[in-house]
Design a protein around this motif. Structure first.
Motif, PDB file in Angstrom:
ATOM      1  N   VAL A 179       0.846  -1.196   0.000  1.00 37.15           N
ATOM      2  CA  VAL A 179       0.000   0.000   0.000  1.00 37.15           C
ATOM      3  C   VAL A 179       0.879   1.243   0.000  1.00 37.15           C
ATOM      4  O   VAL A 179       0.624   2.228  -0.748  1.00 37.15           O
ATOM      5  CB  VAL A 179      -0.973  -0.006   1.193  1.00 37.15           C
ATOM      6  N   LEU A 180       1.939   1.274   0.820  1.00 37.50           N
ATOM      7  CA  LEU A 180       2.834   2.426   0.879  1.00 37.50           C
ATOM      8  C   LEU A 180       3.547   2.659  -0.461  1.00 37.50           C
ATOM      9  O   LEU A 180       3.736   3.819  -0.907  1.00 37.50           O
ATOM     10  CB  LEU A 180       3.844   2.244   2.014  1.00 37.50           C
ATOM     11  N   SER A 181       3.947   1.554  -1.082  1.00 35.33           N
ATOM     12  CA  SER A 181       4.644   1.716  -2.349  1.00 35.33           C
ATOM     13  C   SER A 181       3.708   2.248  -3.444  1.00 35.33           C
ATOM     14  O   SER A 181       4.079   3.054  -4.298  1.00 35.33           O
ATOM     15  CB  SER A 181       5.233   0.369  -2.804  1.00 35.33           C
ATOM     16  N   LEU A 182       2.449   1.828  -3.401  1.00 33.76           N
ATOM     17  CA  LEU A 182       1.480   2.274  -4.375  1.00 33.76           C
ATOM     18  C   LEU A 182       1.176   3.779  -4.138  1.00 33.76           C
ATOM     19  O   LEU A 182       1.044   4.555  -5.085  1.00 33.76           O
ATOM     20  CB  LEU A 182       0.177   1.471  -4.281  1.00 33.76           C
ATOM     21  N   GLN A 183       1.105   4.156  -2.866  1.00 33.54           N
ATOM     22  CA  GLN A 183       0.837   5.545  -2.558  1.00 33.54           C
ATOM     23  C   GLN A 183       2.054   6.431  -3.013  1.00 33.54           C
ATOM     24  O   GLN A 183       1.874   7.537  -3.524  1.00 33.54           O
ATOM     25  CB  GLN A 183       0.602   5.735  -1.067  1.00 33.54           C
ATOM     26  N   GLY A 184       3.257   5.973  -2.844  1.00 37.93           N
ATOM     27  CA  GLY A 184       4.435   6.731  -3.271  1.00 37.93           C
ATOM     28  C   GLY A 184       4.509   6.905  -4.777  1.00 37.93           C
ATOM     29  O   GLY A 184       4.844   7.970  -5.291  1.00 37.93           O
ATOM     30  N   GLY A 225       2.025   7.005  -6.796  1.00 35.37           N
ATOM     31  CA  GLY A 225       0.907   7.902  -7.190  1.00 35.37           C
ATOM     32  C   GLY A 225       1.293   9.360  -6.949  1.00 35.37           C
ATOM     33  O   GLY A 225       0.944  10.246  -7.691  1.00 35.37           O
ATOM     34  N   ASP A 226       2.049   9.645  -5.893  1.00 31.41           N
ATOM     35  CA  ASP A 226       2.431  11.006  -5.590  1.00 31.41           C
ATOM     36  C   ASP A 226       3.440  11.540  -6.635  1.00 31.41           C
ATOM     37  O   ASP A 226       3.438  12.717  -6.992  1.00 31.41           O
ATOM     38  CB  ASP A 226       3.061  11.095  -4.198  1.00 31.41           C
ATOM     39  N   THR A 227       4.271  10.702  -7.155  1.00 24.76           N
ATOM     40  CA  THR A 227       5.296  11.150  -8.150  1.00 24.76           C
ATOM     41  C   THR A 227       4.659  11.449  -9.496  1.00 24.76           C
ATOM     42  O   THR A 227       5.167  12.253 -10.271  1.00 24.76           O
ATOM     43  CB  THR A 227       6.356  10.043  -8.315  1.00 24.76           C
ATOM     44  N   MET A 228       3.577  10.845  -9.756  1.00 25.31           N
ATOM     45  CA  MET A 228       2.894  11.079 -11.011  1.00 25.31           C
ATOM     46  C   MET A 228       2.129  12.418 -10.937  1.00 25.31           C
ATOM     47  O   MET A 228       2.011  13.121 -11.859  1.00 25.31           O
ATOM     48  CB  MET A 228       1.916   9.946 -11.324  1.00 25.31           C
TER      49      MET A 228
END
Length: 209
Positions: free
Chosen positions: A199-204, A206-209
């Motif tokens: 979940v944390l990796s998916l959230q990270g 998404g923020d860079t995009m």
């Protein structure tokens, strides 16, 4: 007159055995054997001796004056007295036999004698020393009890050993269940940690995009 009385008294005394005894019971009585028969014979012999000791001749001498006036009545009184005395003594003896259960005890002794048969080995008899007699009876009993207790102890030890094996097996099963629970708990923890990291990796990303 006195000589005539003595002659009549002597003749009467010779008839005591036949006339002073009560009539025998004509009813069918059960056959008696062994000690009971001997006991009854001794009682009858005692009663016969008692009656002979109190003969009509002696009775007439004690009541000489009355005998001279009424000899026949004197004889009748004597016969009734002897008959009642005989019956009374028999009744007392029978009461004693009933209260003490004497007939059954004598029959039991006869039974023991019959069961003994032709045994030739000597039977136990008291030695006269209570301590030795007590030990001779108590020691075999104590040895028997000791053997019984040893057997009981062995059975209990075997039972306890079986219970110990059963308890050990249950403990091992419980330990295996505990390890399985810990293993599954750890797997769930690892799975939860992986999910959080994902979940944390998916959230990270998404923020860079």
């Amino acid at each position: 007159m006195a000589d005539k009385m003595e002659a009549e008294e002597g003749a009467s005394s010779s008839e005591d055995a036949g006339t002073s005894q009560p009539a025998a019971d004509t009813g069918a009585a059960p056959a008696q054997t062994g000690r009971l028969l001997i006991f009854n014979m001794l009682v009858e012999k005692f009663l016969k001796g008692l009656v002979e000791a109190g003969s009509y001749q002696r009775f007439a001498r004690c009541y000489r004056k009355f005998y001279k006036i009424q000899p026949e009545i004197t004889r009748s009184i004597y016969d009734q007295f002897v008959s009642q005395l005989h019956a009374s003594i028999n009744a007392e003896i029978q009461d004693i036999k009933d209260e003490g259960n004497l007939e059954a005890l004598l029959e039991s002794l006869d039974k023991l004698e019959r069961e003994a048969g032709d045994r030739s080995e000597p039977q136990w008899r008291p030695s006269g020393i209570p301590e030795e007699d007590l030990c001779s009876h108590l020691v075999p009993y104590l040895l028997q009890q000791r053997e019984y207790l040893r057997k009981l102890l062995k059975e209990k030890q075997q039972e306890n050993a079986g219970l110990a094996v059963s308890v050990l097996a249950k403990r091992e099963k419980i330990e295996m269940m505990r390890r399985e629970i810990e293993k599954r708990q750890k797997a769930w923890q690892d799975l939860g940690q992986s999910q959080r990291e994902l979940v944390l990796s998916l959230q990270g990303s998404g923020d860079t995009m």
